[in-house]
Enzyme design. Sequence first.
Site, PDB file in Angstrom:
ATOM      1  N   SER A   1      40.906  44.883  33.827  1.00  0.00           N
ATOM      2  CA  SER A   1      42.218  44.543  34.354  1.00  0.00           C
ATOM      3  C   SER A   1      43.358  45.086  33.498  1.00  0.00           C
ATOM      4  CB  SER A   1      42.300  43.021  34.507  1.00  0.00           C
ATOM      5  OG  SER A   1      43.424  42.630  35.243  1.00  0.00           O
TER       6      SER A   1
ATOM      7  N   ASP B   1      48.612  46.727  37.301  1.00  0.00           N
ATOM      8  CA  ASP B   1      47.788  46.807  36.096  1.00  0.00           C
ATOM      9  C   ASP B   1      46.549  47.640  36.391  1.00  0.00           C
ATOM     10  OD1 ASP B   1      46.509  44.990  37.746  1.00  0.00           O
ATOM     11  OD2 ASP B   1      45.896  43.664  36.119  1.00  0.00           O
TER      12      ASP B   1
ATOM     13  N   ASP C   1      43.454  47.253  37.334  1.00  0.00           N
ATOM     14  CA  ASP C   1      42.672  47.123  38.568  1.00  0.00           C
ATOM     15  C   ASP C   1      43.539  46.735  39.754  1.00  0.00           C
ATOM     16  OD1 ASP C   1      43.136  44.493  37.735  1.00  0.00           O
ATOM     17  OD2 ASP C   1      41.237  43.754  38.535  1.00  0.00           O
TER      18      ASP C   1
ATOM     19  N   ASP D   1      45.308  44.174  40.562  1.00  0.00           N
ATOM     20  CA  ASP D   1      45.389  42.838  41.139  1.00  0.00           C
ATOM     21  C   ASP D   1      46.671  42.131  40.702  1.00  0.00           C
ATOM     22  OD1 ASP D   1      44.695  42.283  38.501  1.00  0.00           O
ATOM     23  OD2 ASP D   1      43.125  40.839  39.004  1.00  0.00           O
TER      24      ASP D   1
END
Length: 443
Positions: A97, A233, A235, A237
């Site tokens: 992440s 960010d 990933d 999410d």
Amino acid sequence: MAIFFGTDGLRGVVGKDLSFDIAFKCGNSLSQLMDCGGKVVIGRDTRLSGSFLQSAVTAGLLAGGVNVVDVGIIPTAGVAYLTKACKFDYGIVITASHNPSEFNGIKILSSSGEKLSDKDEEAIERNFIHPLQVSGDKVGKLYHDNTLAKRYLDFLFSSASCCLNGLKIVVDASNGASFSIAPKIFKRLGATVYKTSCKSDGSKINSNCGALHPQAIAKKVLRLGADMGFAFDGDADRLIAVNERGEVVDGDMVIAALAKAFKKDDELPFDGVVGTSQTNMGIERDLENEGIKLFRADVGDKYVAAVMNKFGLMLGGEQSGHVIIKRFLPTGDGILTAITLACCCKKSKLSLSEFCHFKLYPQANINISVSDKLRVLGSEKLLGAITDAQQELAGLGRVLVRASGTEPKIRIMVEGESQSTCQKLADFLAKIALSVERESPTI
């Protein structure tokens, strides 16, 4: 409580905290929750260690008789969508992440696209000590299908309530999983798109860019005269937005603004929205004035989702930029949130600064790296200091000291009417925490 899993999956420095063996065990343990012949979809972000860990997790699944479909580089929410839409038993994302490039991790999603509960993660960890190896004629098969990413792109396009013609948008993909798909979707929706940090260079993921460093995109928004900027960010999410004035719009502000817009359109069940213990008191007061109740969850988007499920709510998220719009997906999706935000501005004919306008209480936030989070948080010295800080605020503010669920840190937040007082108390608590960290543990 799970030992390896934190608030957002299993995570650590590759080769130190996170090894091939642990990743293999994670995949193999998950296979034991399915019948032989089960199906799992797996994707990753751009990190250099992604293929290494993905191979390990995949090997563990195959050894347990589970079939695996590799969809390549894709945001976490893309895997969540495909898991549910294509009826996979589970979805897996290899990502850390927002963490630096030396970190990586494993996120596991249920068949509904939601993150696993603590109970499910504990069940997986119990299977670590009992590896499963099916006979040669029953091992799983590995498939590669990069076309499934387009299905996710089509879903994003269909979620938009209007076109974005006339808007100038800066997109910062943090050199992560959304490096290709984020610019593509906004162009497809008609916006003029300016890209920054939209490369597949995993060595630079989250490095002075993206949701953790919105100052970079803020400068570009001002320089280009753009209407808004969206920073994701690693990933994707998380979303942190920047308005046309170059001002940062965090997750709290996005959630509150969307909540008010959804209520106006009669699309906010029970007139409620979920934030966290960190959600600014100014946001809570503003929502109260609009007849919207703020429910607070523990920090961590899976805890936000749990409270949403408990009360039948559709919208929730975190200050850090995780936002869940449940009528679309049961997990956070930075790109989907950005699309929804841009459409709300376009339809209301408001700038982003007008649409997300709130009077926030001052906050001071400090992160302290520690070797033992529980020992520091449980020390009488720190607990006494927290009590002293709360008394000084005299009921006109809040003190929150908690362990990070993804890093070896404790996070200190002080909120009140005076920025100087908040900073003074946060510095005081940080000093006490560091003194406890330096003390030898009592045996």
